[in-house]
Design an enzyme around this catalytic site. Structure first.
Site, PDB file in Angstrom:
ATOM      1  N   CYS A 284       0.808  -1.228   0.000  1.00 35.62           N
ATOM      2  CA  CYS A 284       0.000   0.000   0.000  1.00 35.62           C
ATOM      3  C   CYS A 284       0.837   1.272   0.000  1.00 35.62           C
ATOM      4  O   CYS A 284       0.289   2.374  -0.033  1.00 35.62           O
ATOM      5  CB  CYS A 284      -0.955  -0.019   1.195  1.00 35.62           C
ATOM      6  SG  CYS A 284      -1.928  -1.538   1.253  1.00 35.62           S
TER       7      CYS A 284
ATOM      8  N   HIS B 237      -2.442   8.212   6.022  1.00 35.75           N
ATOM      9  CA  HIS B 237      -2.680   6.852   5.537  1.00 35.75           C
ATOM     10  C   HIS B 237      -4.015   6.355   6.095  1.00 35.75           C
ATOM     11  O   HIS B 237      -4.834   5.847   5.350  1.00 35.75           O
ATOM     12  CB  HIS B 237      -1.529   5.949   5.968  1.00 35.75           C
ATOM     13  CG  HIS B 237      -1.601   4.564   5.420  1.00 35.75           C
ATOM     14  ND1 HIS B 237      -1.660   4.296   4.074  1.00 35.75           N
ATOM     15  CD2 HIS B 237      -1.627   3.353   6.036  1.00 35.75           C
ATOM     16  CE1 HIS B 237      -1.714   2.983   3.880  1.00 35.75           C
ATOM     17  NE2 HIS B 237      -1.705   2.390   5.057  1.00 35.75           N
TER      18      HIS B 237
ATOM     19  N   GLU C  47      -0.032   5.770  13.512  1.00 36.31           N
ATOM     20  CA  GLU C  47       0.355   6.854  12.607  1.00 36.31           C
ATOM     21  C   GLU C  47       0.288   8.207  13.294  1.00 36.31           C
ATOM     22  O   GLU C  47       1.206   9.026  13.175  1.00 36.31           O
ATOM     23  CB  GLU C  47      -0.544   6.856  11.376  1.00 36.31           C
ATOM     24  CG  GLU C  47      -0.191   7.962  10.383  1.00 36.31           C
ATOM     25  CD  GLU C  47      -1.108   8.003   9.173  1.00 36.31           C
ATOM     26  OE1 GLU C  47      -0.815   8.790   8.247  1.00 36.31           O
ATOM     27  OE2 GLU C  47      -2.112   7.268   9.148  1.00 36.31           O
TER      28      GLU C  47
ATOM     29  N   LYS D 255      -9.463   7.717   2.556  1.00 39.63           N
ATOM     30  CA  LYS D 255      -9.986   6.348   2.586  1.00 39.63           C
ATOM     31  C   LYS D 255     -11.356   6.244   3.248  1.00 39.63           C
ATOM     32  O   LYS D 255     -12.055   5.246   3.054  1.00 39.63           O
ATOM     33  CB  LYS D 255      -8.996   5.432   3.290  1.00 39.63           C
ATOM     34  CG  LYS D 255      -7.678   5.243   2.551  1.00 39.63           C
ATOM     35  CD  LYS D 255      -6.746   4.322   3.323  1.00 39.63           C
ATOM     36  CE  LYS D 255      -5.404   4.159   2.627  1.00 39.63           C
ATOM     37  NZ  LYS D 255      -4.568   5.381   2.717  1.00 39.63           N
TER      38      LYS D 255
ATOM     39  N   HIS E 288      -9.716   1.691   0.882  1.00 34.97           N
ATOM     40  CA  HIS E 288      -8.262   1.553   0.779  1.00 34.97           C
ATOM     41  C   HIS E 288      -7.935   0.911  -0.559  1.00 34.97           C
ATOM     42  O   HIS E 288      -8.190  -0.274  -0.772  1.00 34.97           O
ATOM     43  CB  HIS E 288      -7.761   0.690   1.933  1.00 34.97           C
ATOM     44  CG  HIS E 288      -6.275   0.633   2.047  1.00 34.97           C
ATOM     45  ND1 HIS E 288      -5.432   1.223   1.122  1.00 34.97           N
ATOM     46  CD2 HIS E 288      -5.463   0.064   2.978  1.00 34.97           C
ATOM     47  CE1 HIS E 288      -4.182   1.016   1.492  1.00 34.97           C
ATOM     48  NE2 HIS E 288      -4.175   0.309   2.610  1.00 34.97           N
TER      49      HIS E 288
ATOM     50  N   PHE F  95       2.116  -3.302   4.010  1.00 36.70           N
ATOM     51  CA  PHE F  95       2.535  -4.566   4.612  1.00 36.70           C
ATOM     52  C   PHE F  95       4.015  -4.778   4.334  1.00 36.70           C
ATOM     53  O   PHE F  95       4.511  -4.496   3.236  1.00 36.70           O
ATOM     54  CB  PHE F  95       1.750  -5.730   4.013  1.00 36.70           C
ATOM     55  CG  PHE F  95       0.359  -5.909   4.585  1.00 36.70           C
ATOM     56  CD1 PHE F  95      -0.166  -5.040   5.526  1.00 36.70           C
ATOM     57  CD2 PHE F  95      -0.439  -6.972   4.163  1.00 36.70           C
ATOM     58  CE1 PHE F  95      -1.443  -5.215   6.040  1.00 36.70           C
ATOM     59  CE2 PHE F  95      -1.714  -7.162   4.664  1.00 36.70           C
ATOM     60  CZ  PHE F  95      -2.217  -6.283   5.605  1.00 36.70           C
TER      61      PHE F  95
END
Length: 462
Positions: free
Chosen positions: A213, A353, A364, A384, A389, A448
């Site tokens: 991502c 994010h 975050e 998002k 996402h 990830f």
């Protein structure tokens, strides 16, 4: 600054015998040198300054950049039930699924029928970005571009997942002779950049980056560095993704990453809300045309905003979870500001994010707090919350939202803020858009594997 000067001042009484003094001029010079070293400096060389001259996208809100941002500003949710396949047996049965997508005018019919959606989204968004930059495919301005110094860097996290899934199914059910010859070419992650480059004739740097991502921001960072190093004049960069198919949704279900709010999909993506229960899958593509300022000015290009810098790094911690101390993210933000020549105090907008996961959202924010000590002047929002996402394409679509915030003076809301986390402290623009003049904006993307990426944008000033 203070930390740089204090050790010198404290050491002076010990090092200098009684009755002697440091010459005032020498102290002044050292202080000035320290100040000069500490002051951030933005790039001034027009060959190395990188500007944004075009933007293109494919999204759940359509393929027009202005319409996309208008719907974000309106706080509209693009999330709904999955109808591309029978999802009735899945614990998550909704997503930010694109409907009624058309590539007419951008891909010929024969190829369109063969291509994976990941590739279709890449080609359409790339060509639309070029149109916005004034160099539409086949136009006279395009003919003047030095193709050897023009590149494509559009990445994807998952690649041609539909083609891959169909190929495996054919192998199992019908045998290897029924696997399409396009199986390998259309499944591999570099083919979006390759096909777009072939179509428009760009012969410069051409490859893909796949960092889950964080992919799009990695591509922006790498593309800008090709320009800064003098290897390219112009780059098409961003991300594309099309993973809303049974194996894609099933895979994330197995990771226990998705929201299961099937009774109310439109409120399922709720970053920073105490009742969030996972992220919502989305899809699409987001692409920028990035050029050296010198090249853009020579062709009288429409300059939308400036890319000031960026950074990438790795948590080196866990496959899916963020570091609890936020070190990787905070370091990445600091490195991006150093690359951009920007002081933390100059940043007043963050496109986060913010996926709507239990651990990720607060991790975050905690990392952001390590860099920005005063949250009062900073607006932070979550694209998002409305489009889901979009995995490898997320950073591309969010970079466009960041640039639109800069050019319009409006930041879109983070919707579904019903029961906000008190620990966030920043203004998350809850539920309703706000007018806000962006001085410097950053866009965060994490993937990830612990991949972190941050890019920095600002209004263009000659």
């Amino acid at each position: 600054m203070q930390s740089l000067l204090l050790p010198t001042a404290a050491a002076a009484p010990v090092a200098v015998p009684r009755g002697r003094r440091h010459p005032p001029r020498r102290v002044s010079v050292r202080a000035s040198a320290a100040a000069a070293a500490a002051a951030p400096r933005r790039e001034t060389d027009p060959k190395k300054r990188v500007v944004i001259t075009g933007m293109g996208l494919v999204s759940v809100f359509g393929n027009d950049v202005d319409a996309y941002y208008d719907r974000l500003l309106a706080g509209e949710s693009g999330i709904g039930p999955i109808d591309r396949f029978d999802a009735s047996k899945f614990p998550t049965r909704f997503a930010g699924q694109i409907r009624r997508f058309s590539s007419e005018g951008y891909i010929d019919g024969k190829n369109d029928r063969r291509l994976d959606d990941c590739l279709r989204y890449c080609i359409v968004s790339g060509k639309k970005a070029l149109e916005a930059a004034g160099i539409a495919h086949g136009s006279k301005p395009m003919e003047k571009i030095d193709k050897a110094r023009a590149g494509v860097l559009v990445g994807t996290g998952m690649g041609g997942l539909t083609v891959f899934s169909d190929g495996v199914q054919n192998l199992i059910e019908k045998g290897h002779r029924k696997i399409t010859p396009f199986f390998i070419p259309y499944a591999i992650t570099n083919m979006g950049s390759a096909l777009l480059g072939m179509d428009i004739g760009f012969m410069g740097p051409n490859y893909s980056i796949s960092t889950a991502c964080a992919t799009s921001n990695y591509c922006f960072y790498a593309a800008a560095n090709h320009i800064r190093r003098g290897e390219a004049d112009i780059m098409i960069a961003g991300g594309t993704e099309a993973a809303i198919i049974p194996i894609g949704v099933g895979g994330f279900v197995a990771c226990r990453a998705l929201s299961q709010r099937n009774d109310d999909p439109k409120t399922a993506s709720r970053p920073w809300d105490k009742d969030r229960d996972g992220f919502v899958m989305g899809e699409g593509a987001g692409v920028l045309v990035m050029e050296s300022l010198e090249h853009a000015m020579k062709r009288d290009a429409p300059i939308i905003a400036e890319y000031l810098g960026g950074a990438v790094n790795c948590d080196a911690y866990h496959m899916t979870d963020p570091r609890s101390d936020g070190l990787g993210v905070s370091s990445c933000i600091k490195q991006s500001l150093e690359d951009a020549g920007v002081a933390p105090e100059e940043v007043n907008y963050i496109n986060a994010h913010a996926t709507s996961t239990l651990a990720g959202d607060l991790a975050e924010v905690n990392a952001i707090k390590q860099v920005f000590k005063d949250p009062s002047g900073i607006k932070i929002n979550a694209t998002k919350s409305m489009i889901g996402h979009c995995l490898g394409a997320a950073g591309g679509l969010e970079a466009i939202a960041t640039v639109k915030a800069i050019t319009t003076g409006w930041v879109h809301p983070s919707i579904n803020q019903f029961n906000p986390e008190e620990a966030v402290e920043f203004d998350t623009v809850p539920n309703v858009k706000k007018q806000h003049e962006v001085n410097v904006g950053i866009s965060n993307s994490f993937g990830f594997g612990g991949h972190n990426s941050v890019v920095v944008f600002a209004p263009f000033k000659p």
